[in-house]
Design an enzyme around this catalytic site. Structure first.
Site, PDB file in Angstrom:
ATOM      1  N   LYS A 207       0.838  -1.198   0.000  1.00 52.85           N
ATOM      2  CA  LYS A 207       0.000   0.000   0.000  1.00 52.85           C
ATOM      3  C   LYS A 207       0.885   1.266   0.000  1.00 52.85           C
ATOM      4  O   LYS A 207       2.105   1.167   0.000  1.00 52.85           O
ATOM      5  CB  LYS A 207      -0.957  -0.027   1.188  1.00 52.85           C
TER       6      LYS A 207
HETATM    7  C1  LIG Z   1      -5.186  -4.418   1.679  1.00 45.82           C
HETATM    8  C2  LIG Z   1      -6.668  -4.318   1.649  1.00 45.82           C
HETATM    9  C3  LIG Z   1      -7.479  -4.564   2.765  1.00 45.82           C
HETATM   10  C4  LIG Z   1      -6.978  -5.156   4.031  1.00 45.82           C
HETATM   11  O1  LIG Z   1      -5.958  -4.509   4.625  1.00 45.82           O
HETATM   12  P1  LIG Z   1      -4.922  -5.333   5.559  1.00 45.82           P
HETATM   13  O2  LIG Z   1      -4.147  -4.250   6.206  1.00 45.82           O
HETATM   14  O3  LIG Z   1      -4.117  -6.205   4.660  1.00 45.82           O
HETATM   15  O4  LIG Z   1      -5.728  -6.135   6.531  1.00 45.82           O
HETATM   16  C5  LIG Z   1      -8.846  -4.334   2.652  1.00 45.82           C
HETATM   17  N1  LIG Z   1      -9.389  -3.905   1.515  1.00 45.82           N
HETATM   18  C6  LIG Z   1      -8.652  -3.697   0.416  1.00 45.82           C
HETATM   19  C7  LIG Z   1      -9.332  -3.211  -0.831  1.00 45.82           C
HETATM   20  C8  LIG Z   1      -7.280  -3.923   0.429  1.00 45.82           C
HETATM   21  O5  LIG Z   1      -6.565  -3.743  -0.687  1.00 45.82           O
END
Ligand SMILES: *Cc1c(COP(=O)(O)O)cnc(C)c1O
Length: 408
Positions: A207
Site C-alpha cells: 500500500k
Molecule cells: C489491503 C486491503 C485490505 C486489508 O488490509 P490489511 O491491512 O491487509 O488487513 C482491505 N481492503 C482492500 C481493498 C485492500 O486492498
C-alpha cells in the site's frame, strides 16, 4: 524488429530481473525511527501510536483516527461501531480484496454485492438502491486502484435510508475529491478520509505507506472513535466516568466484547516516518500512471483506466483492460507472456462473490455480470514509487511486444 520474439516462445525477455507489481520503499530514516522505538521503554501502548493517529487524522482532515494491527481488523471494528450485527446486510462491491466483505461476516451479517460501474470499476451507485432492504445497515464502497468511489451519490443514498458509510480506502490514502464535486467550500478538506462516516486505510507493504502490517480508521464522530478504541482493546475501559464501580487504582472494567487489535509502537514509529514521504510517493505514482496512459491510450483493444470527474486517484494500482475479441490470445496467455518478459503483472481482483466460501453460501456467477466479464479482461501492471524510469520503460516495452504479437 528482431525483439518480436516473445520470451514465452524462447526469445530474450525485455528485462533480466523480475519486477514485482508493488513493493515498499524504506530508507535509513525509517529504519532509525524503528530502532529508536526498540530502545525506548514502550514497544506497544506507548506514545508513538497516538502520534501516528494524530498525524494521519491531520493529513486527511478527519477529527479522529484509531490505529489497528491491520486494515482488516479496522474494518471489523468499523462494522461493529456502525452497529452491524447478526442477520444484518451490508452493501459492498465484488471487485475488492476479500476483507471488505469478510468484515461483515465476522459479525454474523451478510455482504450484499452490488455490481461495478463499467467505466470506473467502482461500485455503481445507481444499482445500490435496488439492493437495500429493511436489514441493510451500511455501505462499504471501495476506492479500487486508488480512484475514490462516487461518495457524493453514495452518501445521498445512505442519508435517505439512514445507512452508515464505511469507505474502504486501503488503496486511496492521499486521494482527493474536488470541492465542486462535493459542493464544499474551499478550505475544507476533500481528502478521502474526511468525507465518509468512517474510512479505513491499510499499511500493508504494497500500500502507499507501510507499517509492516497495520491499519487505521478515521472518522469525524467522537462516538465512533470511542467504540473503535474500546473494540481494539477487549472492550476494556479505565475511564472512571463510565465505569460501574471503582475498586482502586488497579481497577478497569470490560464493558463489551472486544479484541486485541492494537498496533505496536514499533509499527507506529515506522508509520510516522513513512507518512513524511507520502506526498512524494503519490507524486511519483501519478507521474508514472500518466506515462502509462500516454503510452497505452493509442493502442486499439486496450482500455486505460477511466477517472471519474471530480476525483483524483492516488494510484495504488494501474490496470489495463483488454478487449479480447481484438486479440488472438486470452487474458491468461497475455498474462503469461508478460510474466515471461519478467514483468510481475497480477490480477486484482477475483470477484469476491465467486470465492468458494461465498459460493457455498448462495452467492455465485450471474450476481454481478459486469464485474464477472471485467475480471476476464484485466491485468495489473507494476506501479510503485521505488520503480525507476527504466523499470517503467521496460513495462511499456513488454506490453507493446506482447500487444503486437497477439493483436488481430
Ligand atoms: C489491503 C486491503 C485490505 C486489508 O488490509 P490489511 O491491512 O491487509 O488487513 C482491505 N481492503 C482492500 C481493498 C485492500 O486492498
Amino acid at each position: 524488429m528482431n525483439n518480436n520474439n516473445l520470451a514465452i516462445m524462447g526469445g530474450q525477455p525485455v528485462r533480466n530481473e523480475y519486477l514485482p507489481y508493488g513493493q515498499q520503499w524504506l530508507d535509513d530514516h525509517d529504519i532509525q525511527a524503528v530502532i529508536e522505538t526498540l530502545k525506548s521503554p514502550y514497544l506497544t501502548q506507548g506514545p508513538k501510536i497516538a502520534e501516528f493517529e494524530e498525524k494521519v487524522a491531520n493529513y486527511v482532515g478527519a477529527n479522529y483516527a484509531v490505529a489497528f494491527c491491520n486494515g482488516t481488523a479496522g474494518l471489523h471494528a468499523a462494522c461493529y461501531a456502525a452497529g452491524v450485527s447478526e442477520g444484518d446486510e451490508v452493501i459492498t462491491t465484488p471487485i475488492t480484496f476479500v476483507a471488505s466483505a469478510n468484515c461483515v461476516r465476522y459479525l454474523g451479517a451478510n455482504p450484499v454485492f452490488v455490481d461495478i460501474n463499467n467505466s470506473t470499476y467502482n461500485i455503481d451507485p445507481e444499482k445500490i438502491e435496488d439492493k437495500i432492504t429493511s436489514k441493510t445497515k451500511a455501505i462499504i464502497p471501495v476506492d479500487f486502484t486508488g480512484q475514490p468511489a462516487d461518495i457524493k451519490r453514495i452518501k445521498e443514498i445512505a442519508d435517505k435510508y439512514k445507512l452508515v458509510v464505511i469507505q474502504d480506502a486501503a488503496h486511496s490514502l492521499g486521494a482527493t475529491y474536488d470541492h465542486e464535486y462535493l459542493n464544499m467550500e474551499e478550505g475544507n478538506s476533500c481528502k478521502v478520509g474526511a468525507i465518509a462516516d468512517m474510512t479505513m486505510f491499510s499499511f500493508h507493504p504494497v500500500k502507499h505507506i507501510t507499517t509492516g502490517e497495520g491499519g487505521m480508521i478515521v472518522t469525524n464522530s467522537e462516538v465512533y472513535a470511542k467504540k473503535l478504541r474500546s473494540f481494539r482493546s477487549h472492550g476494556i475501559t479505565s475511564d472512571r466516568s463510565i465505569m460501574l464501580e471503582d475498586h482502586g487504582p488497579w481497577y478497569y472494567e470490560m464493558l463489551e466484547l472486544g479484541y486485541n487489535y492494537r498496533m505496536t509502537d514499533i509499527q507506529a514509529s515506522l508509520g510516522i516516518s513513512q507518512l513524511n514521504k507520502l506526498d512524494a510517493y503519490i507524486k511519483i505514482r501519478r507521474n508514472y500512471a500518466n506515462i502509462y496512459n500516454q503510452a497505452f491510450q493509442g493502442l486499439s483493444g486496450i482500455i486505460i483506466p477511466y477517472q471519474l470527474n471530480g476525483t483524483h486517484s492516488s494510484w495504488h494500482l494501474y490496470s489495463l483492460r483488454f478487449e479480447l475479441q481484438k486479440f488472438t490470445a486470452n487474458r491468461r496467455q497475455i498474462f503469461d507472456a508478460l510474466r515471461a518478459e519478467n514483468i510481475g503483472v497480477h490480477v486484482h481482483y477475483i470477484p469476491v462473490h465467486l470465492q468458494p466460501y461465498y459460493r457455498e453460501r448462495g452467492y455465485g456467477k450471474g450476481l454481478c455480470p459486469i464485474a464477472e466479464q471485467w475480471y476476464e479482461e484485466i491485468i495489473t501492471l507494476p506501479l510503485f514509487p521505488k520503480m525507476t524510469m527504466g523499470d517503467i520503460e521496460s513495462v511499456i516495452e513488454a506490453v507493446n511486444k506482447v500487444y503486437y504479437a497477439y493483436k488481430k
